[in-house]
Scaffold this motif. Structure first.
Motif, PDB file in Angstrom:
ATOM      1  N   HIS A 143      10.707  14.797  44.518  1.00 40.67           N
ATOM      2  CA  HIS A 143       9.249  14.948  44.446  1.00 40.67           C
ATOM      3  C   HIS A 143       8.814  16.404  44.620  1.00 40.67           C
ATOM      4  O   HIS A 143       7.853  16.854  43.998  1.00 40.67           O
ATOM      5  N   ASP A 144       9.542  17.145  45.460  1.00 42.82           N
ATOM      6  CA  ASP A 144       9.162  18.538  45.745  1.00 42.82           C
ATOM      7  C   ASP A 144       9.223  19.438  44.515  1.00 42.82           C
ATOM      8  O   ASP A 144       8.678  20.549  44.537  1.00 42.82           O
ATOM      9  N   LEU A 145       9.869  18.988  43.462  1.00 46.59           N
ATOM     10  CA  LEU A 145       9.923  19.792  42.240  1.00 46.59           C
ATOM     11  C   LEU A 145       8.659  19.643  41.381  1.00 46.59           C
ATOM     12  O   LEU A 145       8.510  20.333  40.378  1.00 46.59           O
ATOM     13  N   SER A 146       7.769  18.747  41.759  1.00 48.85           N
ATOM     14  CA  SER A 146       6.518  18.575  41.016  1.00 48.85           C
ATOM     15  C   SER A 146       5.730  19.877  41.043  1.00 48.85           C
ATOM     16  O   SER A 146       5.403  20.390  42.119  1.00 48.85           O
ATOM     17  N   ALA A 147       5.440  20.419  39.867  1.00 47.26           N
ATOM     18  CA  ALA A 147       4.752  21.710  39.725  1.00 47.26           C
ATOM     19  C   ALA A 147       4.616  21.977  38.231  1.00 47.26           C
ATOM     20  O   ALA A 147       5.065  21.180  37.402  1.00 47.26           O
ATOM     21  N   THR A 148       4.016  23.119  37.900  1.00 47.21           N
ATOM     22  CA  THR A 148       4.008  23.570  36.505  1.00 47.21           C
ATOM     23  C   THR A 148       5.019  24.696  36.358  1.00 47.21           C
ATOM     24  O   THR A 148       5.046  25.622  37.180  1.00 47.21           O
ATOM     25  N   TYR A 149       5.833  24.608  35.334  1.00 49.83           N
ATOM     26  CA  TYR A 149       6.887  25.592  35.094  1.00 49.83           C
ATOM     27  C   TYR A 149       6.569  26.387  33.832  1.00 49.83           C
ATOM     28  O   TYR A 149       6.250  25.818  32.784  1.00 49.83           O
ATOM     29  N   PHE A 150       6.626  27.694  33.962  1.00 50.42           N
ATOM     30  CA  PHE A 150       6.354  28.592  32.834  1.00 50.42           C
ATOM     31  C   PHE A 150       7.595  29.396  32.498  1.00 50.42           C
ATOM     32  O   PHE A 150       8.299  29.872  33.401  1.00 50.42           O
ATOM     33  N   CYS A 151       7.831  29.559  31.208  1.00 47.64           N
ATOM     34  CA  CYS A 151       8.763  30.590  30.795  1.00 47.64           C
ATOM     35  C   CYS A 151       7.939  31.771  30.289  1.00 47.64           C
ATOM     36  O   CYS A 151       6.792  31.604  29.849  1.00 47.64           O
ATOM     37  N   ALA A 152       8.500  32.954  30.382  1.00 49.61           N
ATOM     38  CA  ALA A 152       7.821  34.157  29.934  1.00 49.61           C
ATOM     39  C   ALA A 152       8.850  35.081  29.302  1.00 49.61           C
ATOM     40  O   ALA A 152       9.958  35.233  29.824  1.00 49.61           O
TER      41      ALA A 152
END
Lengths: 114, 108
Positions: B81-90
């Motif tokens: 659950h702790d991985l819930s987030a928004t992930y961006f590549c740049a």
């Protein structure tokens, strides 16, 4: 070791006003970049400052201007605010002068234009 | 003009499952970054990938870079659950260009 700091945390302005946001880079960093992040979107590059000069600029109008001071801190100025300028403004610092381009982001300033 | 595309944009997964987020970009670059962003927070650097074939792992996350295919992947192993987030590549080219982000929700 303080990381990147930004002020203020939140700001509410009215259309047509002007705003100044401030950023202090991480210790040892000489380059500051500014980004605009609208709600639900990825950050968009505004410009980057190095040696007190604007080195690169994204696709933002001239209403967006900046400055870097001798201590490497930076300001972002936005004139003639529009409703669409409401966003999270992120500052990132790096030690580009040493060839290390990894950027460290500050906590951001949430700007609301009404 | 450099374009960075992430998919999926939304990802809902069960705890314990594996999944991969993809990041495609349109022009040559040899620097790719992955960031995590929690709601209302700033960006946290996860990985910096500097060369073709680079692979980095931290906990349940592993990132790789294929500069010839202009593709990076972020693989999630046994999600929690702790991985819930928004992930961006740049991708770094003339400037730093971000993808639209992948909003990950990990459900029990």
């Amino acid at each position: 070791d303080a990381g990147v700091t930004q002020s203020p945390t939140h700001l509410i302005k009215t259309r047509g006003q002007q705003v100044t946001l401030r950023c202090s880079p991480k210790s040892g960093h000489d380059t500051v970049s500014w980004y605009q992040q609208a709600l639900g979107q990825g950050p968009q590059f505004i410009f980057q400052y190095y040696e007190e000069e604007e080195r690169q600029r994204g696709n933002f109008p001239d209403r967006f201007s900046g400055h870097q001071f001798p201590n490497y801190s930076s300001e972002l100025n936005v004139n003639a605010l529009l409703l669409g300028d409401s966003a999270l403004y992120l500052c990132a610092s790096s030690a580009a002068g040493t060839g290390d381009a990894e950027q460290y982001f500050g906590p951001g300033t949430r700007l609301t234009v009404t | 003009e450099l374009k960075v595309e992430q998919n999926p944009l939304f990802l809902s997964m069960q705890e314990g499952k594996n999944y991969t987020i993809y990041c495609n970009y349109s022009t040559t670059s040899d620097r790719l970054y992955w960031y995590r962003q929690d709601p209302g927070k700033s960006l946290e650097s996860l990985f910096v990938l500097l060369s073709n074939g680079a692979v980095k792992q931290e906990g349940r996350l592993m990132a790789s870079l294929d500069t010839k295919a202009r593709l990076s992947t972020l693989h999630i192993t046994a999600a929690v659950h702790d991985l819930s987030a928004t992930y961006f590549c740049a991708v770094e080219s003339y400037d730093m260009r971000f993808g639209a982000g992948t909003r990950l929700t990990v459900k029990p």
